[in-house]
Design a protein around this motif. Sequence first.
Motif, PDB file in Angstrom:
ATOM      1  N   ARG A 120      -5.316   1.737  39.470  1.00  0.00           N
ATOM      2  CA  ARG A 120      -4.869   0.708  38.773  1.00  0.00           C
ATOM      3  C   ARG A 120      -4.970  -0.603  39.889  1.00  0.00           C
ATOM      4  N   PHE A 121      -4.829  -0.447  41.057  1.00  0.00           N
ATOM      5  CA  PHE A 121      -4.966  -1.587  41.914  1.00  0.00           C
ATOM      6  C   PHE A 121      -6.212  -1.384  42.961  1.00  0.00           C
ATOM      7  N   THR A 122      -6.822  -2.479  43.465  1.00  0.00           N
ATOM      8  CA  THR A 122      -8.072  -2.467  44.162  1.00  0.00           C
ATOM      9  C   THR A 122      -7.740  -3.317  45.493  1.00  0.00           C
ATOM     10  N   ILE A 123      -7.883  -2.930  46.591  1.00  0.00           N
ATOM     11  CA  ILE A 123      -7.683  -3.775  47.593  1.00  0.00           C
ATOM     12  C   ILE A 123      -9.393  -4.167  48.120  1.00  0.00           C
ATOM     13  N   SER A 124      -9.338  -5.157  48.669  1.00  0.00           N
ATOM     14  CA  SER A 124     -10.660  -5.612  49.269  1.00  0.00           C
ATOM     15  C   SER A 124     -10.581  -6.745  50.118  1.00  0.00           C
ATOM     16  N   ARG A 125     -11.541  -7.382  50.980  1.00  0.00           N
ATOM     17  CA  ARG A 125     -11.413  -8.086  52.001  1.00  0.00           C
ATOM     18  C   ARG A 125     -12.784  -9.118  51.744  1.00  0.00           C
ATOM     19  N   ASP A 126     -12.571 -10.236  52.365  1.00  0.00           N
ATOM     20  CA  ASP A 126     -13.627 -11.204  52.766  1.00  0.00           C
ATOM     21  C   ASP A 126     -13.578 -11.700  53.914  1.00  0.00           C
ATOM     22  N   ASN A 127     -14.105 -10.809  55.034  1.00  0.00           N
ATOM     23  CA  ASN A 127     -13.921 -11.151  56.296  1.00  0.00           C
ATOM     24  C   ASN A 127     -14.461 -12.559  56.781  1.00  0.00           C
ATOM     25  N   ALA A 128     -15.427 -13.041  56.251  1.00  0.00           N
ATOM     26  CA  ALA A 128     -15.824 -14.606  56.409  1.00  0.00           C
ATOM     27  C   ALA A 128     -14.698 -15.592  56.213  1.00  0.00           C
TER      28      ALA A 128
ATOM     29  N   GLN B 119      -6.274  -6.600  43.834  1.00  0.00           N
ATOM     30  CA  GLN B 119      -6.416  -6.723  42.380  1.00  0.00           C
ATOM     31  C   GLN B 119      -5.415  -5.839  41.581  1.00  0.00           C
ATOM     32  N   MET B 120      -4.382  -6.238  40.677  1.00  0.00           N
ATOM     33  CA  MET B 120      -3.841  -5.439  40.101  1.00  0.00           C
ATOM     34  C   MET B 120      -4.072  -5.352  38.517  1.00  0.00           C
TER      35      MET B 120
END
Length: 121
Positions: free
Chosen positions: A67-75, A82-83
Amino acid sequence: QVQLVESGGGLVQAGGSLRLSCAASGRTFITYAMGWFRRAPGKEREFVASIIRSGGDTNYADPVKGRFTISRDNAKNTVYLQMASLKPEDTAVYYCAGAVRRGASWTWDYWGQGTQVTVSS
């Protein structure tokens, strides 16, 4: 030091979606991983998800898998959560955290101030 600021919390109906953001500043290069934790009323703080800064390996707590998604934008030095398919039991204050590697392990050394997520039934 690393400063973390969360945003994106709010009130949503059950089944709805929200996206939390965590903007990091300062010595962000020292962080090995970023994560999200939450504390529901009357409960202990619990782990939700984490992502390794380089490589992007992720880990999720069982209640949020799928159900949840973790993501990153290092820049942008930003981490997202995202839930989707939110449930009333997801209601909590959500905290962003930064981990520092210490030998073979890592510790959650940096914390944001938290953002409230309320899911109505």
